[in-house]
Design an enzyme around this catalytic site. Sequence first.
Site, short mmCIF file in Angstrom:
data_model
loop_
_atom_site.label_atom_id
_atom_site.label_comp_id
_atom_site.label_asym_id
_atom_site.label_seq_id
_atom_site.Cartn_x
_atom_site.Cartn_y
_atom_site.Cartn_z
N CYS B 152 0.84 -1.12 -0.02
CA CYS B 152 0.00 -0.15 0.11
C CYS B 152 1.01 1.15 0.16
O CYS B 152 0.45 2.37 -0.60
CB CYS B 152 -0.89 0.17 1.15
N VAL B 156 0.35 4.33 -2.48
CA VAL B 156 0.06 5.46 -2.24
C VAL B 156 0.67 6.81 -2.59
O VAL B 156 0.42 7.84 -3.17
CB VAL B 156 -0.26 5.84 -0.46
#
Lengths: 500, 518
Positions: B152, B156
């Site tokens: 993640c 991001v």
Amino acid sequence: MSLASTQSIAEIRARNKELIEEVLKVYPEKTAKRRAKHLNVHQAGKSDCGVKSNIKSIPGVMTIRGCAYAGSKGVVWGPIKDMVHISHGPVGCGQYSWGSRRNYYVGTTGIDSFVTLQFTSDFQEKDIVFGGDKKLVKVLDEIQELFPLNNGITIQSECPIGLIGDDIEAVSRAKSKEYGGKTIVPVRCEGFRGVSQSLGHHIANDAVRDWIFDKFEPDGKPKFESTPYDVAIIGDYNIGGDAWSSRILLEEMGLRVIAQWSGDGSLAELEATPKAKLNILHCYRSMNYISRHMEEKFGIPWCEYNFFGPSKIAVSLRKIAGYFDDKIKEGAERVIEKYQPLVSAVIARYRPRLEGKTVMLYVGGLRPRHVIGAYEDLGMEVVGTGYEFGHNDDYQRTAQHYVKDSTLIYDDVNGYEFERFVEKLQPDLVGSGIKEKYVFQKMGIPFRQMHSWDYSGPYHGYDGFAIFARDMDMAVNSPIWKKMKAPWKEASKSKLLAAE
Amino acid sequence: MAQSAEHVLDHLELFRGPEYQQMLANKKTFENSRDPAEVERIKEWTKTPEYREKNFAREALAVNPAKACQPLGAVFASVGFEGTLPFVHGSQGCVAYYRSHLSRHFKEPSSCVSSSMTEDAAVFGGLNNMIDGLANSYNMYKPKMIAVSTTCMAEVIGDDLNAFIKTSKEKGSVPAEFDVPFAHTPAFVGSHVTGYDNALKGVLEHFWDGKAGTAPKLERKPNESINIIGGFDGYTVGNLREIKRILALMGIQYTILADNSDVFDTPTDGDFRMYDGGTTLEDAANAVHAKATISMQQWCTEKTLPLVSEHGQDVVSFNYPVGVSATDDLLLALSRISGKQVPEQLARERGRLVDAIADSSAHIHGKKFAIYGDPDLCYGLAAFLLELGAEPTHVLSTNGNKAWQDKMQALFASSPFGHACQSYPGRDLWHMRSLLFTEPVDLLIGNTYGKYLERDTGTPLIRIGFPVFDRHHHHRSPVWGYQGGLNVLVKILDKIFDEIDRKTNVLGKTDYSFDIIR
């Protein structure tokens, strides 16, 4: 016969140095230079082990390290049983750390205790795009409604929280006020922070300071009457019940344990700790920060102790007793004496089976040094050790109190290096974690998980030492290691086919 | 003193001794414990329909979800290729978790590296980590291929894998012709089954569609081979070997794509094999020429199968084929596609499974089950239960979606045993807890985490799923095919008989039913 006993210190040193040179050869030049600083052979009399530590891992290697979230949620906060700990962000981190550390506790799970539950805000793409604070508000409300007997809540930040700039502190303050002053602790332990889980311990300690101690009035009325013998156990996570087998000794010597951090811990115990007369610190690495803070702010002294193996237990009990009066000093002697028959029986039974066996360790926290004494009590010798996330002060303690001359030292060792070292030194036992376990067992080398006691335990205290001795015997002397080679194949040394 | 050297007590017994019980009682006085009556009241309240309603009204909180994140699935798929090192671009802590998770389930080593991104990478991007990381991995672990996926964190901040790998190659991290397939696998989208799908698609795209612009696209020259994709599966060791056995019996030429059955089942003989078995890179490339591709799990290949289809192959997917009909369908499809007959040996195996069910179904008929797990696993198990005359009353899949729910409901509608059965997509094990209290069932099927449900609700747990940490070696036996069906049947029956014995073993009280014959 162990390798070490057939060779002189000088020979061992030369062999270990050569071994280090050999593993460095595989790296690109830049990487070899960086890794060289983390590998060494301990020289007696030096103030530390001569390795750099607490430095970023090298990309692309199989480092065994975790992250700040693992340090905060997995280690420090997770085992506080009566608080709900939210893994705030995507689902994975909470899922992988769910129930995996065996922090034993007593409570009605899901009603007044929550350690083996996995609470997460389960971030979806929209939470990343629009921010997760609104979702967090709702998560807190839902926890309040569905788990009304929680004594507090922590918010354990996963990577995206810091990256998208969520204001979890503002949410915590607002909701705490709304719930009548409930303890809600935001913890900025995003996984990308720092170089390992170590920073997560520090961040978690700071959160205790800022969000629990700073709320607390030191002169306020305690919920119990203080005694001169009140102590707090700091940094024992009760893996397999370790803190209990430690606590029982302290109470037997006449002390009163008013708080236990953080295995089987509770918010009330955290809050009570500034009332202790002495903080006794087991895992220095993960909780020295808060111990130092309590010393500065509340004037509570702290002392380190080591409850692995009878030699170190006796030293530690006397050291702790040294902070108190004769009653406690006598208590310490009484406890040592009481358990002496058990100690003698355990050693009589297991030492003959383990004498002279060599061990290589690679663990986190305090264990790369603290367990050495327990192995020595059984006649075993630690020939290599290193920390996953130790700092220089850990290596100082190791050098000054634990390791012998010429011990191989490896900081932040990666899979490749560790496997090579073990292949060359062929120890009788390796003690490390789940990720290493099966690698070495495939090589035919007995192994114990020294993070989680391989689903056994406790290992702390006298009761734990009996289990430790039994476990090492069962690992080293399991008959299966003699069956490794098919009878029609020639015996050969264990090896790695991985990186050929 | 409780402890002794002759009979060493560990945690199972040690803390039950009076000294420890006294100590734990002392400790309670410092805990600000809740009033036991209040604990009891809330405990009982959580069992009520009222609590269930509040629980199901949850919109934001997940409690005990039955899913993991994408990169785990990507790592699982990547190790299914010969000599392949999974490389996760992101923070190193994630990789420590994936490796631990897989090792705890399979009791096997799990090899994977990360690019160890920290704060500076969060600010400046992880390009340098990729450049150095690929060079280090390549030199140390001598892989034949490095399969890159993301976490993640990398997603991001928006790191572009295609560009990063290209730049790394230009900088000499790995040779230009070295295979570095990649997949973006954000942890905040889908689950581990999505990650499996993305990673597998990434590998096939790499080999089939010009190796990220460095080679000509492969032109499909159809042959007689059939590709098999297992999907994310805790039983990959037993299942893929069973499928290979079936294919060999039928004389079908095949390629298993992402064959991780050996790497998660290496021998202990003195050698550590970091890489073992796996689909060869040549076979992965040649898989484009296959006649058809069969996915054993529809929801694990939602993106991969359309890619395969675009290349002109027939594609067929199954939903974790357990039991008689599901295996029949699989064999019929294999026969139809390959033109080969189903051999007599498999017909005999089928007959033996039918025989076993006929012998034992009396013990299962009409029993209510709850099931949770990945979407295909849930479907396959529910279908088998219906076949046994049981009722899969609550079927819950945290990573199931609306399409899954519709398909589950259609399955229920197809059987008289399914009329009262419900499927629950997007729900977690705390929802399941409410279901088990308010609409009790006889048995629960799911992974290790179900043991908390078994404890709280008294519903006996049959462990089938991923992860299974607290039972050993189940993954070595197949669940698919007639043989796998037999294994599942035995597991269910063993639990039923154990429960009957447990309930009837009180001497002089209930043991009139403590029968020797079941």
